[in-house]
Design an enzyme around this catalytic site. Structure first.
Site, PDB file in Angstrom:
ATOM      1  CE  LYS A   1      19.778   3.948 -24.208  1.00  0.00           C
ATOM      2  NZ  LYS A   1      20.353   3.185 -23.095  1.00  0.00           N
TER       3      LYS A   1
ATOM      4  CE1 TYR B   1      11.232 -14.590 -51.002  1.00  0.00           C
ATOM      5  CE2 TYR B   1      10.699 -12.853 -49.427  1.00  0.00           C
ATOM      6  CZ  TYR B   1      11.309 -13.266 -50.599  1.00  0.00           C
ATOM      7  OH  TYR B   1      11.995 -12.362 -51.360  1.00  0.00           O
TER       8      TYR B   1
HETATM    9  C1  LIG Z   1      19.300   3.405 -22.082  1.00  0.00           C
HETATM   10  C2  LIG Z   1      19.680   3.848 -20.756  1.00  0.00           C
HETATM   11  C3  LIG Z   1      18.734   4.444 -19.904  1.00  0.00           C
HETATM   12  C4  LIG Z   1      17.273   4.575 -20.244  1.00  0.00           C
HETATM   13  O1  LIG Z   1      16.609   3.347 -20.058  1.00  0.00           O
HETATM   14  P1  LIG Z   1      15.001   3.225 -20.194  1.00  0.00           P
HETATM   15  O2  LIG Z   1      14.704   1.859 -19.693  1.00  0.00           O
HETATM   16  O3  LIG Z   1      14.711   3.331 -21.635  1.00  0.00           O
HETATM   17  O4  LIG Z   1      14.400   4.283 -19.403  1.00  0.00           O
HETATM   18  C5  LIG Z   1      19.178   4.946 -18.693  1.00  0.00           C
HETATM   19  N1  LIG Z   1      20.471   4.850 -18.330  1.00  0.00           N
HETATM   20  C6  LIG Z   1      21.410   4.259 -19.111  1.00  0.00           C
HETATM   21  C7  LIG Z   1      22.814   4.192 -18.647  1.00  0.00           C
HETATM   22  C8  LIG Z   1      21.035   3.725 -20.335  1.00  0.00           C
HETATM   23  O5  LIG Z   1      21.964   3.143 -21.099  1.00  0.00           O
END
Ligand SMILES: *Cc1c(COP(=O)(O)O)cnc(C)c1O
Length: 828
Positions: free
Chosen positions: A491, A718
């Site tokens: 994702k 800044y």
């Molecule tokens: C993002 C996510 C993961 C992966 O998590 P990591 O800590 O990056 O391994 C696994 N399961 C779900 C449902 C997630 O949303």
């Protein structure tokens, strides 16, 4: 391997033949039912999948016989071919390797063992010896009980030298490997700083690795790359002092960094010294190369030959680099020797990894001196077969041969008087979704001459090491064992990298499932040709039709999602697999246990939906102080799983664990684990880092674009927060700001690295740029690379450490990498 009869195999492996077919001789081994040669013997191994399930298929595909577990004989289909029943098919494969090793008595076998750098050292040694003696090297990083057996079995007869990598991860493993390799000589790379995990102590670990060198022949040797006196003392207990090689060997001393290479002084035992440019900036790689030079010397390679081979050597990680421009075009740099086979494979790898939909361009920057008309024709055939649309070449005669061989085909050819003109043409020609394979001579780094093709928009680059991603998948595979599925979570643009590239890499590494957050992310993967099963965590009810059309599996986290899934599945006329998400206490998404059980009731015998998975997500598995909460969550999830079993659901994939829980809670792994962060070698917390060794594979690098000399009292940025103190203060501007992944809070990290040296952040971070203090650092100049976080060129600032300084998690640091940043993928 020499041909051997089925009866011969049976006697080698101590098995019993259940003969049902014609008598043919075996000439090779296979462990994949779809990758057989005409004379293959299939071994049904219990690896990631149960090999016994593929016996029928292997025999149908023409395997001469299958070696199977005698305890499983009854379940196997009779009458389809010859079976050889043994107590342990892996041990049988190893027995074959031992048998073949005995036939190779004229080959000098060299084993490479140690904690780190084995593959590099092995590849370097094979590379150095290449021009000297025919040398066989074990493929890739094959080094396990299975990998070593296959390596030995694939070793051809009559090669003078074979170099085999071997790894032990548990006590007692080396003895089995040693029987197969039976080495004349052993190279020990190092013990590593985090060794001993599975071995009780460092000493035990060292003894285990060194046991490969026990009982070497009279003229054998053990080359030690490790200086630790404790380890050397262990070696002395196993190998006679005179056989241990440490001193009087070639030395490489690094003088300085030149672009992405190193200028080194090579000193040989005979007193010869020479300065060489070696195509790596990494001190670790130089160390491995030095060790390989030592081994080559001991194998009889001398003086000028050896120095020439070192100067020619290109470390594997720089052989192929891929850049993706912000507009989507991809440029792939290739340094391997050009031959038609390598060309095909480079073109295919590049296209599939990048999910390329556009045209393919081949850019030949190498004059290809000595190319024959025959090879030119073979190259032309390959360019046509791979559907290359455009070839750019130079005015060299050799390129003329290629052009002539392409006359009458659809491939357009353009030739240029020099490389500059060719580059200018390519820069205007390259369109989004195109892939350009750039082939340059071995002694140039692609990055130097062709960088500007991809740099029009960005000086800031995110490097992603796909080989590290594969190593990390292997580490998780080893941790969870063969029966737990792996899901790669891609994702959020695969954590800011590129989901298509990462997805293809994960597939090659043997990952079973992909996970994404939204329907759009899933659809984008399908459009790019990703065929793996994909679970969508957080689709919304209006997405369901699209999910069905794209073969994406929804997670049902609410009754609304269930209703929408029913409608979409009924409308499609197909049964839809769904996963049900249980809220076991994190209270983010999912159905409370009671509601989830109620939903299971509805799914039982459902006309359109099939319960394929049950999932939950854990709130704090990275934090040992909250382990009670994690256990409570697992208990609630367990009760829903029990209810599902009672309701008679079968083949339901249960999953709760992301990276942290996978590492810390074996009981959370169930049937599948969902790994995101860990793919990039990042540790969720200090509580996980002692339990698994991962390979960090991401680095954010920018470049100095301007330098100012300051007068004391002058202020920078800044708010004027930085004030020049001394008259020699120099401030450098870097073209990366908070839009490019360097949040304002990055100031709390305090520094970046220029050629490995810390330079303080000067003042506030702006949207597009930031300033650093390079006072007293004369080799920082306009154009110098600046490592902001992660790994690059042998230097590192752990992302976990930067995240902690900014009070956030590595996930956020990675996913903040903005669209202006160039993604560069490297792979071995
Ligand atoms: C993002 C996510 C993961 C992966 O998590 P990591 O800590 O990056 O391994 C696994 N399961 C779900 C449902 C997630 O949303």
């Amino acid at each position: 391997m020499d041909p051997v009869s089925v009866a011969g195999v049976a006697s080698i492996v101590g098995g019993k033949v259940h003969f049902q077919g014609e008598e043919r001789e075996v000439g090779s081994v296979a462990i994949h039912s779809d990758r057989l040669q005409a004379d293959s013997l299939f071994f049904a191994l219990n690896g990631v999948t149960d090999g016994h399930r593929f016996v029928a298929r292997a025999l149908a595909n023409g395997a001469i016989a299958a070696v199977v577990d005698e305890a499983r004989l009854a379940e196997l289909p009779a009458g389809q071919g010859t079976l050889i029943a043994v107590a342990d098919p892996l041990a049988a494969l190893q027995a074959m390797a031992v048998w073949w090793r005995r036939q190779l008595s004229s080959t000098t076998f060299v084993a490479v063992v140690g904690s780190n750098g084995k593959t590099l050292t092995k590849d370097a040694l094979v590379g150095l010896l290449a021009g000297h003696r025919t040398t066989y090297g074990s493929p890739g990083s094959y080094n396990s009980q299975l990998g070593v057996a296959l390596s030995v079995l694939q070793c051809p007869k009559d090669v003078p030298v074979a170099v085999i990598e071997a790894a032990a991860t548990e006590p007692g493993e080396m003895a089995r490997l040693k029987r197969m390799v039976d080495p004349h000589a052993v190279v020990f790379t190092n013990l590593g700083s985090r060794s001993g995990q599975n071995f009780g102590s460092r000493d035990e670990h060292a003894r285990e690795l060194l046991s490969m060198a026990a009982g070497l022949p009279e003229d054998g040797w053990l080359l030690m790359g490790e200086d630790d006196p404790g380890v050397i003392a262990q070696a002395r207990q196993i190998v006679p002092e005179r056989q241990i090689q440490k001193d009087a060997l070639p030395r490489l001393t690094r003088q300085r960094h030149v672009e992405r290479s190193s200028l080194v002084r090579a000193a040989l035992p005979d007193g010869t010294e020479e300065d060489l440019l070696v195509a790596t900036p990494s001190p670790e790689v130089l160390k491995d190369l030095e060790l390989a030079m030592g081994a080559a010397t001991l194998l009889g390679m001398r003086g000028a030959d050896l120095l020439a081979a070192v100067a020619d050597y290109t470390p594997p990680s720089t052989r192929m680099q891929m850049w993706r421009r912000p507009d989507g075009a991809t440029v792939v740099g290739e340094l391997a020797n050009i031959d038609p086979l390598a060309l095909s494979s480079a073109l295919r790898t590049a296209r599939s990894l990048m999910g390329a939909q556009g045209r393919t361009l081949m850019i030949i920057g190498d004059p290809l001196a000595g190319l024959t008309a025959e090879t030119a024709e073979a190259m032309a055939r390959c360019l046509r077969a791979e559907n290359v649309q455009l070839v750019c070449g130079l005015s060299a005669d050799t390129h003329g041969l290629i052009e002539a061989a392409l006359v009458g085909s659809d491939v357009r050819v353009h030739r240029f008087a020099d490389e500059d003109r060719m580059r200018a043409f390519v820069a205007t020609e390259l369109r989004p979704d195109d892939v350009a394979l750039v082939h340059v001579p071995r002694d140039t780094m692609v990055t130097d001459s062709w960088m500007h093709l991809v740099e029009t928009a960005a000086a800031t680059r995110l490097y992603v090491d796909l080989a590290a991603v594969k190593d990390n998948v292997a580490a998780f595979r080893k941790l969870v064992g063969p029966h737990t599925k792996l899901m790669g979570v891609v994702k959020a643009e695969a954590y800011g990298t590129n989901p298509v590239t990462v997805a293809h890499t994960l597939r090659e590494a043997g990952v079973d499932w992909l996970g994404v957050a939204t329907a759009d992310e899933g659809v984008a993967l399908r459009r790019a040709g990703v065929q793996m099963p994909i679970l969508v965590f957080l689709a919304v009810p209006g997405d369901l039709d699209r999910l069905v059309r794209n073969r994406l599996t929804p997670s049902l986290y609410s009754m609304e999602m269930y209703d929408a899934a029913c409608r979409a599945a009924a409308g499609s006329g197909r049964r839809l697999d769904v996963h049900v998400e249980v809220d076991s206490g994190m209270h983010r998404s999912g159905l409370y246990p009671e509601a989830a059980i109620e939903l299971l009731g509805k799914l039982r015998g459902h006309e359109h939906l099939r319960l394929a998975g049950l999932m939950s997500h854990l709130g704090c598995p990275d934090d040992p102080d909250e382990d009670d909460l994690t256990r409570e969550q697992l208990k609630r999830f367990g009760s829903v799983c029990a209810a599902a079993a009672e309701l008679g659901f079968e083949d339901v994939v249960r999953h709760t664990a992301a990276t942290a829980a996978t590492i810390r809670f074996p009981e959370a792994r169930y049937d599948m684990v969902r790994i995101g962060l860990g793919l990039y070698g990042l540790q969720p917390s200090t509580a996980t880092s002692s339990l698994i060794t991962l390979t960090p594979g991401v680095g954010l690098v920018s470049r100095i674009v301007e330098i100012h000399n300051m007068v004391p009292g002058e202020r920078v940025g800044y708010g004027g927060l930085f004030r020049a103190q001394s008259p020699d203060t120099r401030i450098a501007l870097i073209a990366a700001g908070y839009y490019d992944a360097v949040p304002r809070a990055f100031r709390k990290v305090g520094y970046v690295l220029v050629n490995g040296r810390r330079c303080e952040i000067a003042g506030t971070i702006s949207m597009d740029s930031m300033a650093i203090d390079i006072t007293g650092h004369p080799d920082a100049e306009v154009g110098s690379d600046v490592l902001i976080f992660g790994q690059y060129a042998g230097f590192s600032t752990p992302i976990e450490q930067a995240a902690a300084a900014m009070d956030t998690v590595s996930h956020e640091v990675l996913t903040q990498v903005g669209p202006r940043v160039q993604r560069i993928f490297t792979q071995h």
